[in-house]
Scaffold this motif. Structure first.
Motif, short mmCIF file in Angstrom:
data_model
loop_
_atom_site.label_atom_id
_atom_site.label_comp_id
_atom_site.label_asym_id
_atom_site.label_seq_id
_atom_site.Cartn_x
_atom_site.Cartn_y
_atom_site.Cartn_z
N GLU A 173 0.99 -1.32 -0.44
CA GLU A 173 0.20 -0.15 -0.08
C GLU A 173 1.00 1.25 -0.01
N TYR A 174 0.50 2.17 -0.97
CA TYR A 174 1.53 3.41 -0.99
C TYR A 174 0.63 4.44 -0.94
N ASP A 175 1.09 5.51 -0.07
CA ASP A 175 0.69 6.76 0.11
C ASP A 175 1.66 7.90 -0.23
N ALA A 176 1.11 9.09 -0.57
CA ALA A 176 2.01 10.14 -1.05
C ALA A 176 1.44 11.43 -0.79
N TYR A 177 2.17 12.49 -0.62
CA TYR A 177 1.88 13.93 -0.54
C TYR A 177 2.13 14.13 -2.09
N ILE A 178 1.17 14.05 -2.95
CA ILE A 178 1.15 14.21 -4.34
C ILE A 178 1.77 15.38 -4.88
N PRO A 179 1.40 16.70 -4.49
CA PRO A 179 2.15 17.85 -4.96
C PRO A 179 3.39 18.00 -4.92
N MET A 180 4.03 17.60 -3.51
CA MET A 180 5.42 17.70 -3.24
C MET A 180 6.06 16.31 -3.98
N ALA A 181 5.35 15.37 -4.17
CA ALA A 181 6.26 14.14 -4.82
C ALA A 181 6.53 14.47 -6.15
N GLU A 182 5.40 15.11 -6.82
CA GLU A 182 5.50 15.45 -8.37
C GLU A 182 6.64 16.46 -8.36
N LYS A 183 6.76 17.28 -7.42
CA LYS A 183 7.60 18.54 -7.59
C LYS A 183 9.27 18.04 -7.54
N GLU A 184 9.27 17.17 -6.61
CA GLU A 184 10.80 16.24 -6.04
C GLU A 184 11.00 15.43 -7.35
N ILE A 185 10.02 14.75 -8.16
CA ILE A 185 10.37 13.93 -9.38
C ILE A 185 10.67 14.93 -10.50
N LYS A 186 9.94 15.92 -10.49
CA LYS A 186 10.49 17.13 -11.46
C LYS A 186 11.74 17.55 -11.19
N LYS A 187 12.24 17.67 -9.97
CA LYS A 187 13.74 18.06 -9.70
C LYS A 187 14.59 16.98 -10.17
N ILE A 188 14.17 15.83 -10.05
CA ILE A 188 15.14 14.81 -10.36
C ILE A 188 15.23 14.57 -11.81
N CYS A 189 14.09 14.94 -12.71
CA CYS A 189 14.31 14.97 -14.08
C CYS A 189 15.45 16.14 -14.42
N GLN A 190 15.18 17.13 -13.66
CA GLN A 190 15.98 18.37 -14.41
C GLN A 190 17.37 17.88 -13.98
N VAL A 191 17.99 17.18 -12.93
CA VAL A 191 19.33 16.95 -12.73
C VAL A 191 19.57 15.58 -13.71
N MET A 192 18.74 14.95 -14.16
CA MET A 192 18.99 13.77 -15.17
C MET A 192 19.68 14.79 -16.36
N ARG A 193 18.77 15.51 -16.62
CA ARG A 193 18.97 16.37 -17.89
C ARG A 193 20.31 17.00 -17.88
N GLN A 194 20.71 17.41 -16.73
CA GLN A 194 22.27 18.07 -16.37
C GLN A 194 23.07 17.13 -16.65
N ARG A 195 22.89 16.13 -15.95
CA ARG A 195 24.20 15.13 -15.97
C ARG A 195 24.40 14.19 -17.33
#
Length: 165
Positions: free
Chosen positions: A52-74
């Protein structure tokens, strides 16, 4: 290759690998790498019946988008898709799908590994294992940065109270 599409989806719906692959497919990419995290039927000698998974969706989406930005930089990646399921996830079904396209395989392979490791360490998504015996346990990711700092703070507090006694 800083431009490209980032698709982030947090949903209670069943995840579909084909949908993730379609989001990252491109005629200019020679590689698509995938990570698919699924529910296994056991942990530490106990029979697991579901997650069973639970999430704070707005913050989770924001953090995943940050990960995507770093992936693009590296890495030179084209498209990124990160799908995470919340709610009940039965045995053998996918909890997370990460797909990355790039001109060459090394960038997509390395960036997928970075994405899952960083997601587990920083994104506010919580997992509960439900066991056949009826009880469930909220699981702490070993990679989780706030859990590590909480343990460090507890150890410092305990050490301080012991030395002042």
């Amino acid at each position: 290759m800083a431009t490209g599409q980032n698709t982030v989806q947090i949903t209670s719906d069943v995840l579909n690998v084909d949908d993730a692959v379609k989001k990252v497919t491109s005629p200019t990419s020679g590689a698509i790498s995938l990570f698919i995290g699924t529910t296994r039927n056991n942990f530490d000698g106990k029979e697991v019946i579901r997650l069973e998974y639970d999430a704070y969706i707005p913050m989770a989406e924001k953090e995943i988008k940050k990960i995507c930005q770093v992936m693009r930089q590296r890495w030179e990646v084209e498209h990124i898709a990160v799908f995470h399921r919340i709610g009940h996830v039965p045995i053998s079904e996918s909890s997370v799908i990460i797909a990355v396209s790039s001109p060459h395989r090394k960038a997509s392979l390395e960036s997928v590994q970075y994405c899952i490791d960083t997601l587990k360490a920083t994104v506010p998504i919580w997992k509960k294992e439900m066991y056949a015996e009826g009880e469930g346990t909220w699981k702490e990711n070993k990679e989780c940065v706030w859990a590590a700092s909480a343990v460090s703070s507890s150890a410092v507090t305990a050490a301080a109270s012991t030395s002042s006694a």
